[in-house]
Design a protein around this motif. Structure first.
Motif, PDB file in Angstrom:
ATOM      1  N   GLY A  80       0.773  -1.177  -0.089  1.00  0.00           N
ATOM      2  CA  GLY A  80       0.045   0.007   0.017  1.00  0.00           C
ATOM      3  C   GLY A  80       0.787   1.212   0.004  1.00  0.00           C
ATOM      4  N   THR A  83       2.453   2.049  -3.405  1.00  0.00           N
ATOM      5  CA  THR A  83       1.724   2.503  -4.176  1.00  0.00           C
ATOM      6  C   THR A  83       1.384   4.227  -4.170  1.00  0.00           C
ATOM      7  OG1 THR A  83       0.384   0.614  -4.320  1.00  0.00           O
ATOM      8  CG2 THR A  83      -0.680   2.515  -5.149  1.00  0.00           C
ATOM      9  N   ARG A  87       2.610   7.116  -6.728  1.00  0.00           N
ATOM     10  CA  ARG A  87       1.748   8.225  -7.128  1.00  0.00           C
ATOM     11  C   ARG A  87       2.343   9.646  -7.047  1.00  0.00           C
ATOM     12  NH1 ARG A  87      -2.969   5.281  -5.081  1.00  0.00           N
ATOM     13  NH2 ARG A  87      -3.999   4.599  -7.035  1.00  0.00           N
ATOM     14  N   VAL A 113      -3.697   9.094 -15.523  1.00  0.00           N
ATOM     15  CA  VAL A 113      -4.538   8.389 -14.851  1.00  0.00           C
ATOM     16  C   VAL A 113      -4.159   7.349 -13.989  1.00  0.00           C
ATOM     17  CG1 VAL A 113      -6.166   6.255 -15.496  1.00  0.00           C
ATOM     18  CG2 VAL A 113      -6.149   8.426 -16.929  1.00  0.00           C
ATOM     19  N   LEU A 114      -3.027   7.077 -14.035  1.00  0.00           N
ATOM     20  CA  LEU A 114      -2.356   6.146 -13.080  1.00  0.00           C
ATOM     21  C   LEU A 114      -1.774   7.085 -11.786  1.00  0.00           C
ATOM     22  CD1 LEU A 114      -0.444   3.524 -15.438  1.00  0.00           C
ATOM     23  CD2 LEU A 114      -2.350   3.127 -13.770  1.00  0.00           C
ATOM     24  N   GLU A 116      -3.446   9.478 -10.759  1.00  0.00           N
ATOM     25  CA  GLU A 116      -4.789   9.715 -10.134  1.00  0.00           C
ATOM     26  C   GLU A 116      -4.500  11.283 -10.097  1.00  0.00           C
ATOM     27  OE1 GLU A 116      -5.403   8.588  -6.064  1.00  0.00           O
ATOM     28  OE2 GLU A 116      -7.432   7.794  -6.605  1.00  0.00           O
TER      29      GLU A 116
ATOM     30  N   VAL B   4      -5.614   3.785   0.527  1.00  0.00           N
ATOM     31  CA  VAL B   4      -4.961   3.356  -0.516  1.00  0.00           C
ATOM     32  C   VAL B   4      -5.628   2.405  -1.395  1.00  0.00           C
ATOM     33  CG1 VAL B   4      -2.798   2.139  -1.296  1.00  0.00           C
ATOM     34  CG2 VAL B   4      -2.678   3.807   0.492  1.00  0.00           C
ATOM     35  N   SER B   7      -8.058   4.254  -3.120  1.00  0.00           N
ATOM     36  CA  SER B   7      -7.685   5.080  -4.171  1.00  0.00           C
ATOM     37  C   SER B   7      -7.184   4.250  -5.217  1.00  0.00           C
ATOM     38  CB  SER B   7      -6.158   5.754  -3.451  1.00  0.00           C
ATOM     39  OG  SER B   7      -5.617   6.399  -4.409  1.00  0.00           O
ATOM     40  N   ASN B   8      -6.692   2.802  -5.119  1.00  0.00           N
ATOM     41  CA  ASN B   8      -6.534   2.096  -6.257  1.00  0.00           C
ATOM     42  C   ASN B   8      -7.677   1.696  -6.974  1.00  0.00           C
ATOM     43  OD1 ASN B   8      -3.789   1.725  -5.375  1.00  0.00           O
ATOM     44  ND2 ASN B   8      -3.767  -0.071  -4.357  1.00  0.00           N
ATOM     45  N   VAL B  10     -10.488   3.715  -7.528  1.00  0.00           N
ATOM     46  CA  VAL B  10     -10.616   4.776  -7.905  1.00  0.00           C
ATOM     47  C   VAL B  10      -9.996   4.690  -9.592  1.00  0.00           C
ATOM     48  CG1 VAL B  10     -10.524   7.354  -8.424  1.00  0.00           C
ATOM     49  CG2 VAL B  10     -11.463   6.303  -6.242  1.00  0.00           C
ATOM     50  N   THR B  11      -8.371   4.756  -9.210  1.00  0.00           N
ATOM     51  CA  THR B  11      -7.469   4.455 -10.427  1.00  0.00           C
ATOM     52  C   THR B  11      -7.906   3.370 -11.121  1.00  0.00           C
ATOM     53  OG1 THR B  11      -5.763   5.429  -8.825  1.00  0.00           O
ATOM     54  CG2 THR B  11      -5.044   4.451 -11.006  1.00  0.00           C
ATOM     55  N   LEU B  92      -0.371   1.383 -10.072  1.00  0.00           N
ATOM     56  CA  LEU B  92      -0.957   0.134 -10.427  1.00  0.00           C
ATOM     57  C   LEU B  92      -0.066  -0.980 -10.692  1.00  0.00           C
ATOM     58  CD1 LEU B  92      -4.678   0.674 -11.798  1.00  0.00           C
ATOM     59  CD2 LEU B  92      -3.774   0.295  -9.268  1.00  0.00           C
TER      60      LEU B  92
END
Lengths: 297, 498
Positions: A80, A83, A87, A113-114, A116, B4, B7-8, B10-11, B92
């Motif tokens: 987590g 990730t 971002r 997009v990735l 966010e 997270v 958020s993932n 949503v992405t 991702l």
């Protein structure tokens, strides 16, 4: 541990302790200790010194074999948190290979997009801004396979700069850029470095000289220098000359435009005497070459 | 890490939307999908009275066409995720990005298939007859997913365009081999490839899964195919130690399950199995429809066809004496009424769901069935009955063709009973007479004419015609006949009344 304030709640910078990365039996990184905060830090080293491995570890693309690593205050080993780091990270890998059927706009939109980056309109606005930043807006509808090498490099840079990254890791970012683009690149990175951490791995020493307040030099996976560029230059003082006669074999030297030779040596006494020898102020490049042992010690 | 996780999600959703837009705007999509749709449209058998079976076949063809197009379209972005985006340290994971691509691609495939089928339903000239089986249609849509899912799986394993190139080369190779390899050993290979493809699209030995059980079997087959593709994609990951063996093992289990399903379907639903399991039973006419003196028992969903059947039979019925027993008309197929199909009731005639009221041959066949039944000549498909020289054979031919159907329908009827030249000559003569004149004789002399021993001369005499002498009716006009005189001469044998 760095403690830079960040409006997103993440802590800025990088902290590494005893970082080791091995490939089979070969050690690419051997116990790297590192603290990085806002500003541009240059990363120098010969080919195979471990620069790309270090950047990949910091970019969470590669796991460290041993040691502790904290990126933006988070642990990259936890899924987590990894990730969340990604971002807020801008990463330009060495020789990035982009999907050739994307347009320039399409690639950045995909990356945005990735990362966010908000709703569609906001995201597209940011993509356009990034394209303008690297002077590719006019080529936004061109497929990547039709872009030149320099344009692809700029596109990679734009992708790394998307989303106002808190940490920017750039691996050989100025390869293929013309002088005008390099100046533009320096401007962009300097601006970003006001509030972000930038680590710039390069062989272009003039970029480091122009941008960095701090330089790291890696050699065979070890950190052999960590300090200001001026400090590195100071170490080389008294070990750089220019002379008319060709130096003997075994001494690092190169012929200058005026026909004289620039000579790097470990000490004045170790270099054979030359009648017209004149000591000169060392450049950062001279200092780096002397440090990494490109000349006889 | 709840934030997270959200958020993932949503992405993932935004990336799926991005993929959806990019797939729909890709040049390959804009070329291949209309081409596939056009092929489906051009090869569809437009029918005035569409059936669920036709809709299903249309859907299967659509699944094959759209699935193949989406295989090609999805290959490119799949390679983007597998080969080009790995070193970018994207938020991702590659697995999640591939899953997002697969989701976008199957969403697009579903939308396309639903659109094509909706157009088919909306533009149908009549309500679609038959039993709708939602599971079967869901199964076909799922089968269409095998295209994009197959692209993702094959690219995940090969990390190249090789599967698409192979498919592109195989298709013309297959088509040309079908023509060039006839009679050679390659022919066998080509034929097996064709069988495998057919089996993938239609694993059941029936044309349309019109029962809940067969529809579920079809759905299970389709889900298994897509599941295999998904599992193979998982197994292609080399960053975890256990996923590959586990993925491959589960894929093998699913494949074994698919093979078992195929074997089960062949055992239970093949023509041989269904005919062997069928038993003569007295069927219930509870759900049948009465119209005038006739009873019609259509298959579920075919009720609207009763009026067409009755309209076809009406000319025959009005020329029959009132006291003649009318048989029940049963519609049957292999799965819904196998007992009736394989053991027709004595007082009924059976037509299959393929006998279409909008096709002349099938309409003539229905009339022939009724006529043969009321004349006591057995079913027309019971070959071997020789009606040569019998008055009732000619009466039957006249009844079948009485209302402006021409001599063709009459000749088709005769063909089942080994007609001779005189049968044909007299039939043509009867059809040339006014209907009322023949009908009056038929009504008045029904019992005599129905006897297998009543010959053509008797019938001719009752109608004031003669087969011999100077007043003899002329030879058939062979130019206008569908029958060949040589064939008729071979067929004719002396009447034996059997």
């Amino acid at each position: 541990m760095t403690t830079t304030a960040d409006p997103t709640g993440l802590t800025g910078g990088v902290r590494a302790r005893g970082l080791v990365r091995t490939y089979g039996t070969r050690r690419a990184l051997s116990g790297i200790d590192l603290d990085l905060g806002p500003g541009v830090t240059g990363l120098l080293g010969r080919n195979g010194a471990g620069k790309t491995t270090l950047l990949r570890c910091l970019a969470t693309d590669l796991e460290a074999t041993l040691g502790e690593l904290s990126v933006l205050g988070l642990d990259p080993e936890r899924s987590g948190e990894r990730t969340a780091i990604r971002r807020r990270l801008g990463y330009l890998p060495q020789n990035p290979s982009f999907y050739p059927h994307f347009t320039a706009f399409g690639l950045l939109d995909y990356m945005a997009v990735l990362k966010e980056r908000g709703g569609r309109r906001e995201r597209h606005e940011e993509v356009r801004r990034a394209l303008r930043g690297v002077d590719l807006y006019d080529r936004r509808h061109t497929r990547i396979r039709r872009l030149s090498g320099g344009m692809r490099q700029r596109l990679g840079l734009a992708a790394a700069l998307l989303g106002d990254p808190r940490l920017l890791l750039l691996d050989e970012p100025t390869i293929g850029l013309d002088p005008e683009q390099r100046i533009r690149f320096r401007d962009l990175v300097s601006e970003l470095a006001v509030h972000s951490t930038v680590l710039l791995s390069t062989h272009q020493i003039e970029d480091v000289a122009a941008l960095c307040r701090r330089v790291l030099v890696l050699d065979q996976g070890r950190m052999i220098f960590d300090g200001a560029p001026a400090e590195l230059v100071a170490r080389a003082r008294g070990r750089v000359w220019e002379q008319g006669a060709r130096p003997p074999a075994g001494v690092t030297s190169w012929r200058l435009a005026d026909g004289r030779y620039r000579v790097l040596g470990p000490a004045e006494s170790d270099v054979p005497d030359a009648v017209d020898r004149v000591p000169v102020e060392p450049s950062l490049e001279d200092a780096y070459l002397l440090l990494t042992g490109s000349v006889p010690r | 890490m709840r934030t997270v996780g959200w958020s993932n999600a949503v992405t993932f959703g935004r990336l799926t939307g991005f993929n959806l837009r990019h797939l729909a705007r890709s040049p390959l999509f804009l070329i291949l999908v209309p081409a596939a749709t056009a092929v489906v449209w051009l090869t569809s058998h437009a029918s005035g009275l569409p059936t669920m079976g036709e809709l299903f076949n249309e859907a299967v063809l659509c699944a094959a066409g759209v699935g193949a197009a989406m295989f090609a379209v999805t290959t490119f972005p799949a390679l983007r995720e597998v080969r080009y985006s790995r070193s970018m340290a994207l938020p991702l994971s590659p697995g999640a990005r591939l899953a997002s691509l697969a989701l976008a691609s199957i969403t697009l495939t579903t939308a396309l298939m639903c659109a094509v089928l909706t157009v088919f339903v909306v533009t149908a000239p009549a309500p679609i007859a038959g039993t709708p089986q939602p599971a079967a249609f869901v199964g076909v849509v799922v089968l269409g997913w095998a295209g994009p899912m197959g692209a993702v799986a094959s690219v995940a394993w090969t990390r190249s365009y090789a599967p698409l190139i192979a498919l592109t080369l195989l298709l013309p190779l297959y088509l040309s081999s079908s023509l060039l390899a006839l009679g050679t050993r390659t022919d066998v290979i080509v034929s097996r490839m064709g069988s495998l493809l057919s089996m993938a699209l239609q694993p059941l030995p029936i044309s349309y899964p019109d029962t809940a059980t067969t529809a579920l079997l079809y759905l299970a087959h389709a889900v298994s195919m897509v599941l295999c593709a998904g599992l193979l994609t998982l197994a292609a990951r080399h960053d975890t130690r256990f996923l590959r063996p586990v993925g491959l093992a589960v894929t093998t289990v699913v494949l074994v399950g698919m093979a078992a399903l195929h074997v089960h379907a062949q055992r239970e639903y093949s023509y041989d199995a269904l005919s062997a399991n069928a038993r003569p039973r007295t069927p219930s006419t509870g759900s049948c429809h009465g119209l005038d003196d006739m009873t019609y028992c259509p298959l579920p969903g075919y009720e609207s066809w009763v009026v067409f059947w009755h309209a076809d039979l009406e000319p025959v019925l009005r020329n029959l004496p009132e006291d003649v027993h009318r048989p029940t008309v049963w519609q049957a197929n292999h799965t819904l009424r196998p007992d009736i199909l394989f053991h027709p009731p004595d007082d009924g005639i059976v037509l299959t769901e393929y006998w279409r009221p909008d096709e002349e041959t099938h309409r003539a066949r229905l009339r022939s069935e009724l006529v043969a039944h009321v004349l006591g000549m057995g079913r027309t498909d019971d070959r071997g009955y020789v009606g040569t020289g019998q008055a009732r054979t000619v009466i039957g031919a006249w009844l079948v063709a009485v209302e402006g159907e021409g001599t063709e329908a009459a000749e088709w009827f005769l063909l089942d009973f080994a007609p001779g030249r005189d049968d044909l000559r007299l039939t043509h003569a009867l059809l040339a007479l006014p209907e009322e004149q023949v009908a009056a004789v038929v009504h008045e002399h029904w019992d005599v004419l129905m006897s297998s021993t009543t010959d053509l001369a008797t019938l001719a005499e009752l109608l004031g015609l003669s087969l011999t002498g100077p007043e003899a009716i002329p030879e058939p006009d062979w130019e206008r006949s569908t029958l060949d005189p040589g064939f008729i001469d071979d067929q004719s044998t002396p009447p034996d009344g059997t």
